[in-house]
Write an enzyme that holds these catalytic residues in place. Sequence first.
Site, mmCIF file in Angstrom:
data_model
loop_
_atom_site.group_PDB
_atom_site.id
_atom_site.type_symbol
_atom_site.label_atom_id
_atom_site.label_comp_id
_atom_site.label_asym_id
_atom_site.label_seq_id
_atom_site.Cartn_x
_atom_site.Cartn_y
_atom_site.Cartn_z
ATOM 1 N N ASN A 84 35.800 36.119 20.196
ATOM 2 C CA ASN A 84 35.634 34.674 20.073
ATOM 3 C C ASN A 84 35.568 34.285 18.592
ATOM 4 O OD1 ASN A 84 35.099 31.953 20.822
ATOM 5 N ND2 ASN A 84 34.021 32.685 22.650
ATOM 6 N N HIS A 114 24.988 49.133 0.348
ATOM 7 C CA HIS A 114 24.727 49.346 -1.070
ATOM 8 C C HIS A 114 23.454 50.178 -1.239
ATOM 9 C CE1 HIS A 114 27.674 46.185 -1.939
ATOM 10 N NE2 HIS A 114 27.118 45.530 -0.937
ATOM 11 N N ALA A 141 26.850 36.921 21.427
ATOM 12 C CA ALA A 141 27.011 35.989 20.310
ATOM 13 C C ALA A 141 25.961 36.218 19.229
ATOM 14 C CB ALA A 141 26.912 34.550 20.818
ATOM 15 N N ALA A 159 22.712 38.710 22.882
ATOM 16 C CA ALA A 159 22.976 37.761 21.799
ATOM 17 C C ALA A 159 21.880 37.813 20.736
ATOM 18 C CB ALA A 159 23.084 36.346 22.366
ATOM 19 N N THR A 164 20.664 48.479 14.453
ATOM 20 C CA THR A 164 20.406 49.309 13.272
ATOM 21 C C THR A 164 20.606 50.792 13.524
ATOM 22 O OG1 THR A 164 18.065 49.482 13.827
ATOM 23 C CG2 THR A 164 18.712 47.637 12.426
ATOM 24 N N ARG A 182 17.207 48.457 29.434
ATOM 25 C CA ARG A 182 17.324 49.092 30.751
ATOM 26 C C ARG A 182 18.709 49.692 30.913
ATOM 27 N NH1 ARG A 182 20.259 46.070 34.386
ATOM 28 N NH2 ARG A 182 20.625 43.869 33.899
#
Length: 208
Positions: A84, A114, A141, A159, A164, A182
């Site tokens: 999208n 960095h 999103a 969303a 990480t 889950r």
Amino acid sequence: MEKFSFLHSGEIYNYAEKELLAEQEKCIDRLYDYNSTRPAESEKRKRLLKEMFAEIGENCYIEPPFHANWGGRHVHFGNDIYANFNLTLVDDTHIYVGDRTKFGPNVTVDSATHPILPELREKGCQYNLPVKIGKNCWIGAGSIILPGVTIGDNTVIGAGSIVTHDIPPNVVAYGSPCKVARQISEHDRMFYDKTRPITQEVLDKFTK
């Protein structure tokens, strides 16, 4: 061997090196052409994506505007991928996406980072880590996927998540940082939204 193979080594380099920036500019110029296409120019979009990307399969669609540091040069898409508005691929090194994966609006997939050490950052130092997203994933999103992350097949990222670390296949995961909530289960075969049932008619229509 690619001229700028150091981009993919995980080693520190200077992102402001003139020859590197000149090559990157060529890629971004083609990306500008893609974002300037009209909605009716679907064939032109397909042609440009094949020129821009390292690999791109059949029936892939990216809704402009699309953003990429290298214009998709280090992006590997399978088949039937949908993205999208405002997909951002920080593709300083390789980004792999499996067949049938979908991206909601405003998703960022980032392969560049960095050093923490200020003395290195002020000298323009950067290094890159590849990102791998499996088949048939749904990236919700506003999600952000950080360098070096792998997401397994069939997984849903909720969303607004910040991913990480690696996320396994066949799970629903969300949050900041993103965590597994889950497993995808038999319940998901019975209901598509809380208590809204998946009827046999729907199964017959879409899964056979």
